[in-house]
Enzyme design. Structure first.
Site, PDB file in Angstrom:
ATOM      1  N   LYS A 149       2.342  96.532   9.253  1.00 40.35           N
ATOM      2  CA  LYS A 149       1.803  96.931  10.573  1.00 40.35           C
ATOM      3  C   LYS A 149       1.192  98.325  10.496  1.00 40.35           C
ATOM      4  CE  LYS A 149       3.766  93.556  13.361  1.00 40.35           C
ATOM      5  NZ  LYS A 149       4.935  93.134  12.588  1.00 40.35           N
ATOM      6  N   ASP A 177      12.183  89.138   6.185  1.00 40.63           N
ATOM      7  CA  ASP A 177      12.426  90.535   6.574  1.00 40.63           C
ATOM      8  C   ASP A 177      13.789  91.046   6.111  1.00 40.63           C
ATOM      9  OD1 ASP A 177      10.066  91.193   8.304  1.00 40.63           O
ATOM     10  OD2 ASP A 177      10.791  89.454   9.415  1.00 40.63           O
ATOM     11  N   GLY A 182      11.075  80.110  17.357  1.00 42.16           N
ATOM     12  CA  GLY A 182      12.432  79.975  16.818  1.00 42.16           C
ATOM     13  C   GLY A 182      13.350  81.024  17.412  1.00 42.16           C
TER      14      GLY A 182
HETATM   15  P1  BMP Z   1      11.639  85.865  13.646  1.00 49.37           P
HETATM   16  O1  BMP Z   1      11.040  84.449  13.639  1.00 49.37           O
HETATM   17  O2  BMP Z   1      12.831  85.995  12.779  1.00 49.37           O
HETATM   18  O3  BMP Z   1      11.820  86.411  15.023  1.00 49.37           O
HETATM   19  O4  BMP Z   1      10.562  86.818  12.935  1.00 49.37           O
HETATM   20  C1  BMP Z   1       9.340  87.099  13.515  1.00 49.37           C
HETATM   21  C2  BMP Z   1       8.441  87.813  12.540  1.00 49.37           C
HETATM   22  O5  BMP Z   1       7.187  88.071  13.161  1.00 49.37           O
HETATM   23  C3  BMP Z   1       8.965  89.170  12.066  1.00 49.37           C
HETATM   24  O6  BMP Z   1       8.558  89.335  10.734  1.00 49.37           O
HETATM   25  C4  BMP Z   1       8.226  90.186  12.944  1.00 49.37           C
HETATM   26  O7  BMP Z   1       7.964  91.409  12.284  1.00 49.37           O
HETATM   27  C5  BMP Z   1       6.911  89.461  13.199  1.00 49.37           C
HETATM   28  N1  BMP Z   1       6.280  89.813  14.494  1.00 49.37           N
HETATM   29  C6  BMP Z   1       6.922  89.596  15.684  1.00 49.37           C
HETATM   30  O8  BMP Z   1       8.060  89.111  15.742  1.00 49.37           O
HETATM   31  N2  BMP Z   1       6.255  89.912  16.843  1.00 49.37           N
HETATM   32  C7  BMP Z   1       5.021  90.452  16.848  1.00 49.37           C
HETATM   33  O9  BMP Z   1       4.470  90.676  17.914  1.00 49.37           O
HETATM   34  C8  BMP Z   1       4.371  90.682  15.639  1.00 49.37           C
HETATM   35  C9  BMP Z   1       5.020  90.343  14.450  1.00 49.37           C
HETATM   36  O10 BMP Z   1       4.409  90.522  13.303  1.00 49.37           O
END
Ligand code: BMP
Length: 237
Positions: free
Chosen positions: A75, A20, A187
């Protein structure tokens, strides 16, 4: 059948890496894909990344490394015509899948998008609930309605939150084994690697825990190792 299922079955780690942050330069993105593509199941590119680098630049990486799986995470949430046009534009560069919001509904919305995805041979994933707390104020209140939309649509898979494993269990119980469940929130957002799979997900979406590291290979190996350990200790296979 989705290519993603083949990649999972080939024994790759049950991780989709979320990219992202535009601070990940194109050459870093290329390095990430090159060095981790045989260990993880695929890559999900978010709106900030796609907007920052543009489709042509992203195409050059996708074209160089075709032997993995790429999801465009825009999305989508619009009328059918607009979601379909967006998908046609984005998928010209080689994305294998797109994500749309489930609350859009079928008629004049997701049903048109699904037809275009089928024409293009692109997998469609539907958000059923989200990983942030605000989702409990909206999505989670209508989750059965969203899941009935999923059943009517028959997409490749759905998105359900690792931060609330009870929601993953509910989604899996409702939908059975027909659909892939991809689960974000592992994470950086607090869920432990392996916990979403244990609750019924097929894959965990992991962003910053891998992409913020100086060493992508080590970080992805650590996530995969902790997934396996969690599954072993909790006896979920
Ligand atoms: P991170 O592990 O850095 O938190 O990233 C999570 C990823 O999952 C991001 O790309 C976010 O857009 C996506 N995401 C999310 O975090 N929660 C949701 O409910 C749906 C997602 O697509």
């Amino acid at each position: 059948m989705s290519r993603l299922l083949d990649l999972i079955r080939s024994g790759r780690g049950r991780v989709i890496v979320a990219i992202d942050d535009p601070l990940i330069t194109l050459s870093k993105f290329k390095e990430l894909v090159m060095k981790t593509k045989d260990a993880v199941s695929g890559f999900k590119l978010g709106l900030p990344y796609i907007l920052s680098y543009g489709l042509d630049n992203i195409k050059s990486v996708i074209t160089d490394f075709r032997d993995t799986y790429y999801i465009a995470d825009l999305k989508l949430a619009d009328i059918d015509v607009v979601m379909s046009l967006t998908t046609k534009v984005v998928c010209r560069v080689g994305f294998n899948g797109v994500i749309a919001h489930g609350f859009v509904g079928l008629k004049g919305g997701l049903d048109g998008l699904k037809s275009v995805c089928d024409e293009l041979g692109v997998d469609l994933y539907i958000v059923t609930s989200m990983s942030h707390l605000g989702s409990t104020e909206t999505y989670d209140l209508v989750i059965d309605k969203v899941l009935s939309v999923v059943e009517g649509l028959r997409p490749t898979g759905v998105i359900a939150p690792a931060t609330r494993p009870e929601v993953i269990r509910r989604v899996r119980n409702y939908l059975g084994r027909t659909y892939l469940i991809l689960s974000p929130g592992v994470g950086a957002q607090g869920a432990t690697p392996g916990s979403a799979i244990c609750a019924g997900a097929d894959l965990e979406i992991v962003g910053r825990a891998i992409t913020s590291s100086q060493d992508f290979v080590k970080a992805s190996e650590e996530v995969i190792k902790s997934q396996l350990k969690y599954l072993e200790v909790s006896r979920c296979y």
